[in-house]
Design a protein around this motif. Sequence first.
Motif, mmCIF file in Angstrom:
data_model
loop_
_atom_site.group_PDB
_atom_site.id
_atom_site.type_symbol
_atom_site.label_atom_id
_atom_site.label_comp_id
_atom_site.label_asym_id
_atom_site.label_seq_id
_atom_site.Cartn_x
_atom_site.Cartn_y
_atom_site.Cartn_z
ATOM 1 N N UNK A 1 -93.220 -116.648 29.172
ATOM 2 C CA UNK A 1 -93.043 -115.831 27.974
ATOM 3 C C UNK A 1 -91.921 -114.854 28.306
ATOM 4 N N UNK A 2 -90.910 -114.846 27.450
ATOM 5 C CA UNK A 2 -89.721 -114.020 27.700
ATOM 6 C C UNK A 2 -89.355 -113.295 26.422
ATOM 7 N N UNK A 3 -88.950 -112.040 26.565
ATOM 8 C CA UNK A 3 -88.636 -111.216 25.397
ATOM 9 C C UNK A 3 -87.314 -110.489 25.588
ATOM 10 N N UNK A 4 -86.429 -110.647 24.604
ATOM 11 C CA UNK A 4 -85.187 -109.884 24.544
ATOM 12 C C UNK A 4 -85.453 -108.634 23.714
ATOM 13 N N UNK A 5 -85.232 -107.476 24.317
ATOM 14 C CA UNK A 5 -85.506 -106.204 23.642
ATOM 15 C C UNK A 5 -84.179 -105.535 23.293
ATOM 16 N N UNK A 6 -83.810 -105.605 22.019
ATOM 17 C CA UNK A 6 -82.615 -104.932 21.521
ATOM 18 C C UNK A 6 -83.018 -103.592 20.897
ATOM 19 N N UNK A 7 -82.089 -102.926 20.265
ATOM 20 C CA UNK A 7 -82.371 -101.591 19.733
ATOM 21 C C UNK A 7 -83.344 -101.626 18.559
ATOM 22 N N UNK A 8 -83.227 -102.644 17.700
ATOM 23 C CA UNK A 8 -84.075 -102.655 16.505
ATOM 24 C C UNK A 8 -84.854 -103.954 16.320
ATOM 25 N N UNK A 9 -84.874 -104.820 17.336
ATOM 26 C CA UNK A 9 -85.701 -106.023 17.253
ATOM 27 C C UNK A 9 -86.064 -106.524 18.644
ATOM 28 N N UNK B 1 -88.563 -133.471 27.577
ATOM 29 C CA UNK B 1 -88.345 -132.862 26.268
ATOM 30 C C UNK B 1 -89.481 -131.904 25.930
ATOM 31 N N UNK B 2 -89.118 -130.695 25.574
ATOM 32 C CA UNK B 2 -90.116 -129.671 25.264
ATOM 33 C C UNK B 2 -89.763 -128.998 23.945
ATOM 34 N N UNK B 3 -90.738 -128.331 23.377
ATOM 35 C CA UNK B 3 -90.497 -127.481 22.212
ATOM 36 C C UNK B 3 -90.991 -126.075 22.532
ATOM 37 N N UNK B 4 -90.207 -125.102 22.150
ATOM 38 C CA UNK B 4 -90.475 -123.700 22.476
ATOM 39 C C UNK B 4 -90.725 -122.938 21.188
ATOM 40 N N UNK B 5 -91.678 -122.047 21.211
ATOM 41 C CA UNK B 5 -91.895 -121.156 20.068
ATOM 42 C C UNK B 5 -91.029 -119.909 20.237
ATOM 43 N N UNK B 6 -90.271 -119.566 19.222
ATOM 44 C CA UNK B 6 -89.514 -118.308 19.237
ATOM 45 C C UNK B 6 -89.809 -117.539 17.956
ATOM 46 N N UNK B 7 -89.827 -116.226 18.057
ATOM 47 C CA UNK B 7 -90.002 -115.391 16.879
ATOM 48 C C UNK B 7 -89.406 -114.024 17.143
ATOM 49 N N UNK B 8 -89.074 -113.320 16.080
ATOM 50 C CA UNK B 8 -88.499 -111.982 16.193
ATOM 51 C C UNK B 8 -89.320 -111.010 15.355
ATOM 52 N N UNK B 9 -89.541 -109.830 15.913
ATOM 53 C CA UNK B 9 -90.256 -108.772 15.194
ATOM 54 C C UNK B 9 -89.410 -107.503 15.204
ATOM 55 N N UNK B 10 -89.700 -106.600 14.281
ATOM 56 C CA UNK B 10 -89.033 -105.304 14.278
ATOM 57 C C UNK B 10 -89.458 -104.471 15.473
ATOM 58 N N UNK B 11 -88.592 -103.552 15.853
ATOM 59 C CA UNK B 11 -88.779 -102.806 17.122
ATOM 60 C C UNK B 11 -88.254 -101.396 16.908
#
Length: 249
Positions: free
Chosen positions: A104-112, A173-183
């Motif tokens: 599980x990996x998360x990119x943390x930007x200023x607003x998401x 072959x794999x499938x990855x779940x990605x999603x973005x939320x407000x931050x």
Amino acid sequence: MLGYFLTDTGRVRNHNEDAGGIFYNMDRQALAVVADGMGGHRAGDVASFLAASTLHKKWKETKGFDSPEKAELWLNEQIHKVNDVIFEKAIQNEEYQGMGTTVVAAICAEDFVTVGHIGDSRGYVSNSFGFTQITEDHSLVNELIRSGQLTPEDAEHHPRKHVLLKALGTEKNISIDTKTIGWEQDNLLLLCSDGLSNKVSDEELHRYLIEGDSLEHSAHQLVSLANERGGEDNISLAIIHHSSDEGDE
């Protein structure tokens, strides 16, 4: 943005197959990673280390993202590349055959925050709406819950609770779940392996997260709680606090 990563072997196993960390790129955006490896002959720690170290290396070379679409694309591409690295290493080395890892990996930007995952390591966010799990386990019991064949209460004690439907490195072959939320300012992000989430309830995770004197204090309290309740598995977590304070990272 403040961050703290902690991993612990637990009280039963003799080595740690978890890996991860919190890494910063050229624009000071954060990438948090938790990987929970599996496989015989210590191959699980090889798989999880490859996942965390490969993502770390690529992240250091990356400038910041100004849109969720770009962040999701990068995360999806890089996790697929990690899958190739682990899969090829397993083919080339007999002792690593069948190894894999959750991630599980998360990119943390200023607003998401953009999260990508495969397996049953989890992501949670604490914000003005409360405390929410933002990933969905790729596990047999979760699929049984989704289809109505199992209640969440029965799932806690199911004999095949640890069976994964998807993992990194186990197939081409794999499938990855990605999603973005407000931050927003003062939001908290928690990533963890199932060594923590199997031992500590969501309510407890949230309470220790928001009541700790520091991110480090919260992390150590949560690991101690999981160990007090058996500590049969490795325990890892990464906490990110959306803060303007650039102090203790």
